[in-house]
Design a protein around this motif. Structure first.
Motif: not given
Lengths: 209, 209
Positions: B56-65
């Motif tokens: 989101i605007d380059g900020k990374v979120y990981h792991q599907s759940i």
């Protein structure tokens, strides 16, 4: 006061994260350590034929991460907004993913365990722990949120103890910041009390050697 | 408007739950389907060498759940209190546990797949789906909360599609209430738009036959 009861086998396993989280929350829970004889009768009464189970006045909660998150939400051991809550979740999920990998190894046949031991100890475990340690370093000895304990710290402490029991090592020996996470959990009043009375670790019959 | 980008392989996998959840939230995301050539360069830049990734605007979120829960929290697709939030979590976790079991089967060697096929199709999958279906029946076609859609419904719809691709069957054929869950997700404006433009399922190279 509602009655809390945590049911799990006599070894650490996936019950230990729940026991640590409940203890940290100062929940005076019944620590129901289930023998194999008892389990054969109990199994069909659980939602998925699995433990841990948390009962609060008889209402059943199951699955280790959802139970710990539920306690975290109830006792304010979580983030204050969607961004912080995500950090708590992803920390717990990452620890749990490592647990899954160590478990797959520990419960495989002897030949496979021998073949894959070095990769597990020298690559898989360090690849996860080095990242988690770095994060705990940035957060002052807490996994998810700077200078704030959350259920992810309690969950991780329990899971890492379980991992230690599977590999017969202290996997945290080189990770000072993760040691601080553990210390922050085990030095709390509730956990100190729990550990003082905790029965000795029972045999884990799933472990193949 | 922030820019959302979901990165995953060209097949459904663990990316599909994120795509469904983002689409349901009417997030106009960049659907970045990563080829193997691209992945070999991208892998080392991700938090755990894994996808899906949400940016989101380059900020990374990981792991599907955690990503799906994060979207659920942000777009109000979750429970209103600790009890409801637990129901959402445990539903998603249960679906994910089944996914893990089907994945282990699908990614094992041919001999093992043959040996364990019947158990998977006749025991493992029905044991989970019958319980989830019963729950969806009680909740009026929603997995976790009565008459209310949550991120667990979106997550489950994506995961069940992934499971279908692994076993080459529609596992929901006998489960009317889970079909309603899927229908409630895919009939939403956001998901209809997503599905209209969705590229054909790419090859899953992990699948052993």
């Amino acid at each position: 006061m509602p009655t809390y009861k945590v049911s799990y086998f006599t070894f650490s396993g996936l019950g230990e994260p729940v026991r640590y989280t409940a203890a940290y929350c100062n929940v005076d829970f019944i620590d129901n350590r289930v023998t194999w004889e008892e389990w054969s009768k109990l199994k069909s009464t659980t939602p998925l034929g699995q433990m841990p189970i948390l009962e609060i006045d008889g209402k059943v909660y199951h699955q280790s991460i959802p139970i710990c998150r539920y306690l975290g939400n109830k006792f304010n051991l979580t983030g204050d907004n969607a961004e912080e809550i995500y950090e708590v979740d992803v920390a717990a999920e990452t620890v749990n993913e490592l647990r899954g990998k160590v478990g797959m190894w520990a419960y495989s046949c002897k030949r496979e365990k021998n073949e894959k031991y070095e990769e597990l100890i020298k690559k898989t475990i360090p690849s996860y722990l080095s990242k988690l340690d770095e994060q705990a370093g940035k957060n002052g000895g807490f996994l998810a949120i700077k200078d704030k304990i959350t259920w992810a710290d309690c969950f991780a402490t329990g899971v890492l103890e379980y991992i230690n029991s599977l590999v017969d090592l202290d996997v945290l020996v080189d990770y000072k910041n993760l040691q601080k996470v553990r210390e922050n959990v085990v030095s709390s009043e509730g956990v100190k009390k729990y550990l003082k009375n905790r029965p000795a670790e029972g045999e884990n019959p799933f472990k193949t050697w």
